[in-house]
Design an enzyme around this catalytic site. Structure first.
Site, mmCIF file in Angstrom:
data_model
loop_
_atom_site.group_PDB
_atom_site.id
_atom_site.type_symbol
_atom_site.label_atom_id
_atom_site.label_comp_id
_atom_site.label_asym_id
_atom_site.label_seq_id
_atom_site.Cartn_x
_atom_site.Cartn_y
_atom_site.Cartn_z
ATOM 1 N N ASP A 1 -12.914 -44.808 -9.026
ATOM 2 C CA ASP A 1 -11.557 -44.439 -9.392
ATOM 3 C C ASP A 1 -11.675 -44.119 -10.875
ATOM 4 O O ASP A 1 -11.729 -45.008 -11.722
ATOM 5 C CB ASP A 1 -10.579 -45.593 -9.144
ATOM 6 C CG ASP A 1 -9.151 -45.205 -9.525
ATOM 7 O OD1 ASP A 1 -9.000 -44.266 -10.350
ATOM 8 O OD2 ASP A 1 -8.198 -45.819 -9.029
ATOM 9 N N LYS B 1 -2.986 -39.739 -16.106
ATOM 10 C CA LYS B 1 -3.401 -40.662 -17.170
ATOM 11 C C LYS B 1 -4.321 -39.925 -18.149
ATOM 12 O O LYS B 1 -3.865 -39.072 -18.887
ATOM 13 C CB LYS B 1 -4.081 -41.895 -16.560
ATOM 14 C CG LYS B 1 -3.106 -42.871 -15.898
ATOM 15 C CD LYS B 1 -2.728 -42.491 -14.504
ATOM 16 C CE LYS B 1 -2.054 -43.612 -13.735
ATOM 17 N NZ LYS B 1 -1.575 -43.159 -12.421
ATOM 18 N N PHE C 1 -6.392 -51.814 -6.847
ATOM 19 C CA PHE C 1 -5.183 -51.163 -7.359
ATOM 20 C C PHE C 1 -4.235 -50.986 -6.176
ATOM 21 O O PHE C 1 -4.678 -50.762 -5.054
ATOM 22 C CB PHE C 1 -5.458 -49.833 -8.074
ATOM 23 C CG PHE C 1 -4.177 -49.291 -8.640
ATOM 24 C CD1 PHE C 1 -3.589 -49.916 -9.727
ATOM 25 C CD2 PHE C 1 -3.503 -48.247 -8.029
ATOM 26 C CE1 PHE C 1 -2.352 -49.495 -10.211
ATOM 27 C CE2 PHE C 1 -2.264 -47.816 -8.512
ATOM 28 C CZ PHE C 1 -1.692 -48.437 -9.604
ATOM 29 N N THR C 2 -2.942 -51.092 -6.448
ATOM 30 C CA THR C 2 -1.942 -51.152 -5.376
ATOM 31 C C THR C 2 -2.069 -50.019 -4.356
ATOM 32 O O THR C 2 -2.235 -50.274 -3.154
ATOM 33 C CB THR C 2 -0.529 -51.134 -5.987
ATOM 34 O OG1 THR C 2 -0.432 -50.005 -6.871
ATOM 35 C CG2 THR C 2 -0.256 -52.412 -6.778
ATOM 36 N N PHE D 1 6.759 -53.865 -4.905
ATOM 37 C CA PHE D 1 7.202 -53.941 -6.308
ATOM 38 C C PHE D 1 8.032 -52.751 -6.740
ATOM 39 O O PHE D 1 8.869 -52.855 -7.628
ATOM 40 C CB PHE D 1 5.988 -54.100 -7.237
ATOM 41 C CG PHE D 1 4.974 -53.001 -7.065
ATOM 42 C CD1 PHE D 1 4.016 -53.086 -6.064
ATOM 43 C CD2 PHE D 1 4.989 -51.883 -7.871
ATOM 44 C CE1 PHE D 1 3.096 -52.061 -5.879
ATOM 45 C CE2 PHE D 1 4.073 -50.853 -7.698
ATOM 46 C CZ PHE D 1 3.129 -50.943 -6.695
ATOM 47 N N ARG E 1 3.141 -57.177 -13.206
ATOM 48 C CA ARG E 1 1.846 -57.041 -12.537
ATOM 49 C C ARG E 1 1.378 -58.454 -12.210
ATOM 50 O O ARG E 1 0.584 -59.049 -12.916
ATOM 51 C CB ARG E 1 0.820 -56.317 -13.417
ATOM 52 C CG ARG E 1 1.098 -54.830 -13.580
ATOM 53 C CD ARG E 1 0.639 -53.982 -12.415
ATOM 54 N NE ARG E 1 1.685 -53.376 -11.602
ATOM 55 C CZ ARG E 1 1.556 -52.269 -10.897
ATOM 56 N NH1 ARG E 1 0.465 -51.602 -10.892
ATOM 57 N NH2 ARG E 1 2.494 -51.802 -10.153
ATOM 58 N N TYR F 1 -0.905 -18.023 -3.114
ATOM 59 C CA TYR F 1 -1.083 -19.091 -2.120
ATOM 60 C C TYR F 1 -2.560 -19.414 -1.947
ATOM 61 O O TYR F 1 -2.950 -20.580 -1.890
ATOM 62 C CB TYR F 1 -0.471 -18.672 -0.773
ATOM 63 C CG TYR F 1 -0.397 -19.830 0.202
ATOM 64 C CD1 TYR F 1 0.736 -20.646 0.244
ATOM 65 C CD2 TYR F 1 -1.455 -20.114 1.063
ATOM 66 C CE1 TYR F 1 0.803 -21.717 1.117
ATOM 67 C CE2 TYR F 1 -1.395 -21.194 1.932
ATOM 68 C CZ TYR F 1 -0.273 -21.987 1.961
ATOM 69 O OH TYR F 1 -0.210 -23.054 2.810
HETATM 70 N N1 F0G Z 1 -5.676 -45.605 -9.522
HETATM 71 C C1 F0G Z 1 -5.287 -46.240 -10.623
HETATM 72 C C2 F0G Z 1 -6.259 -47.067 -11.368
HETATM 73 C C3 F0G Z 1 -3.962 -46.114 -11.065
HETATM 74 O O1 F0G Z 1 -3.591 -46.747 -12.167
HETATM 75 C C4 F0G Z 1 -3.069 -45.316 -10.324
HETATM 76 C C5 F0G Z 1 -1.673 -45.201 -10.718
HETATM 77 C C6 F0G Z 1 -3.519 -44.683 -9.173
HETATM 78 C C7 F0G Z 1 -4.839 -44.841 -8.801
HETATM 79 C C8 F0G Z 1 -2.618 -43.875 -8.296
HETATM 80 O O2 F0G Z 1 -2.366 -42.658 -8.894
HETATM 81 O O3 F0G Z 1 0.093 -42.725 -9.327
HETATM 82 O O4 F0G Z 1 -1.217 -40.601 -9.466
HETATM 83 O O5 F0G Z 1 -0.773 -41.655 -7.287
HETATM 84 N N2 F0G Z 1 -1.139 -45.936 -11.559
HETATM 85 C C9 F0G Z 1 0.218 -45.869 -12.045
HETATM 86 C C10 F0G Z 1 0.454 -47.016 -12.984
HETATM 87 C C11 F0G Z 1 1.256 -45.773 -10.996
HETATM 88 O O6 F0G Z 1 1.583 -47.123 -13.472
HETATM 89 O O7 F0G Z 1 -0.466 -47.785 -13.248
HETATM 90 P P1 F0G Z 1 -0.981 -41.876 -8.730
#
Ligand code: F0G
Length: 460
Positions: free
Chosen positions: A215, A258, A124-125, A450, A383, A72
């Site tokens: 990021d 990624k 980014f979303t 989405f 997108r 832990y």
């Molecule tokens: N920043 C970027 C540029 C991303 O592409 C993503 C996730 C995140 C942050 C968030 O990270 O999913 O680990 O919480 N992108 C995925 C995509 C969901 O399909 O582009 P996460």
């Protein structure tokens, strides 16, 4: 004679794929409300929904998992991860999270006060969601070329310094929470920033005491494009370019699903120990104790190995981006409108150009993703207007310039033959483009719509 490159790995284990019938897929996409996120993976043939968490891990990563220390507190696996992040990215303070958005949440909560502005290079979303959730206002300061799918600018991820200076001037440096600088900008089509721009933004912000937070989710792919396209970097290793990118920042959020070659995990990395203390105080409330955050010991082992592996030689990233470029160039050869230059993690189809008979409010990219799935079982992702969501102040739909379908390539998973099958399907769909009908919402979630929205075809 030009000589071919090939993947710097061979396949040790396989996962069978099954092909379905067109009839079956027509019924499944209807069941899924025309949202490719709502399909079951058993009904998908080649899955290009995302490059996130879909990586094939190496034999070394799988064996590292057996060494996972599940203590832990104070797990040895955590310290291996700290060392890997310090050696490769150069950040001293590591806050492990369950994935990227966990890190974005913590960063937004410690740095944003209600009413603050967060300038960034396209949104980014999940990143923007957390910035707004913390009371911030995101302001896009990416160069105009990024919003033009046909611009051949080699660094469409660059921040426009004049736009940045103007927003700083407008609200005052003390109301800027930080600059949110995404490497290899996802929603622009996987487009890099130049080292010159990264350095200039950092230098500008330092004079005003504004933090620059990367990021760095796809910073490796950004480093590759710098090596290929920017003067003075051709002979530099990817590892050293990546390190130089990170050197020009005060910290980073990373979705390790990624570049870092794992199926789950992420981190917030910082230089300032005081900020790191604040983040750890939240980490224990929202994720887990500071030496595992959101990950198991075995996950941290696989991640530490993945971080080292991605820069071990330049061959990995060269073949990863090379495969994406292969698919993109095949589509370009047949006249399919795609975002250029071809990006690092996927090929982005220009749905607005492909379906001129639909208005943006008829959701062309959502409709195109569904049509490609029906044609071949290839799953991509919208997108465009659906992903862009609504303006939190007015409640109106945002209308982004880019209306795209993303065909995202998982790392080390598919072969060149799979890319050929994908290209043939997209070309065929493109030939019958006028038969694709627009869509309308039947269910719209309040945030990040989405992922779970449902649609139906607009009646003729
Ligand atoms: N920043 C970027 C540029 C991303 O592409 C993503 C996730 C995140 C942050 C968030 O990270 O999913 O680990 O919480 N992108 C995925 C995509 C969901 O399909 O582009 P996460």
């Amino acid at each position: 004679m030009t000589r071919s490159w090939a993947e710097p790995w061979k396949i040790k284990m396989v996962e069978p794929l099954t092909m379905t019938t067109r009839e079956h897929r027509e019924s499944e996409i209807g069941e899924a409300g025309y949202n490719t996120f709502l399909l079951r993976s058993d009904d998908v043939y080649i899955d290009l929904l995302t490059d996130s968490g879909t990586t094939a891990m190496s034999d070394r990563q799988w064996s590292a998992m057996m060494l996972g220390d599940e203590s832990y507190a104070g797990a040895n696996s955590f310290y291996k991860l700290v060392d890997a992040v310090r050696d490769v990215y150069g950040y001293d303070e590591l806050i492990p999270t369950h994935q990227g958005r966990g890190a974005e949440h913590l960063l937004s909560q410690i740095l944003i006060s209600p009413g603050d502005v967060v300038p960034g290079n396209m949104y980014f979303t999940t990143t923007r969601f957390h910035q707004e959730y913390a009371g911030g206002r995101f302001v896009d300061v990416i160069i105009d070329e990024a919003h033009d799918p046909r611009s051949m600018h080699p660094f469409k991820g660059n921040i426009d310094l004049a736009k940045l200076a103007s927003i700083v001037h407008e609200v005052g440096a003390d109301r800027i929470a930080y600059v949110s600088f995404e490497t290899n900008v996802n929603l622009a089509g996987g487009q890099p920033a130049s080292m010159e721009n990264i350095k200039a933004v950092y230098a500008f912000c330092r004079t005003l005491d504004i933090l620059v937070m990367l990021d760095a989710t796809r910073a490796l792919e950004n480093a590759y494009f710098i090596q290929q396209r920017e003067g003075g970097y051709a002979d530099r290793s990817i590892a050293s370019i990546l390190r130089e990118i990170a050197n020009n920042s005060d910290g980073a959020t990373v979705s390790s699903k990624k570049d870092n070659l794992v199926n789950i995990g992420g981190f917030l990395a910082l230089r300032d120990p005081d900020l790191a203390r604040k983040a750890r105080a939240l980490l224990v409330a929202f994720e887990g104790l500071h030496t595992y955050g959101g990950m198991s010991g075995r996950d941290m082992e696989a991640l530490a190995e993945g971080i080292r592996e991605m820069v071990h030689t330049d061959d990995h990233v060269r073949s990863r981006v090379g495969q994406v470029e292969y698919l993109g160039n095949t589509l370009l050869k047949y006249g399919v409108p795609v975002v250029t230059p071809i990006g690092g993690h996927g090929v982005f189809l220009d749905a607005a150009a492909m379906l001129p008979h639909l208005t943006q409010d008829e959701l062309p990219a959502q409709a195109l993703a569904a049509a490609i799935y029906v044609d071949s079982g290839v799953r991509g992702m919208e997108r465009g207007i659906v992903s862009a969501g609504r303006d939190p102040e007015t409640g109106d739909n945002r209308h982004p310039n880019l209306e795209l379908v993303r065909l995202t390539i998982p790392r080390r998973v598919y072969t060149q033959s799979h890319m050929d099958v994908v290209a043939e399907s997209v070309i065929e769909v493109c030939e019958h483009r006028e038969t694709i009908r627009g869509l309308q919402f039947v269910y719209e979630p309040d945030s990040l719509r989405f992922f779970q929205a449902r649609f139906e075809q607009i009646p003729v």
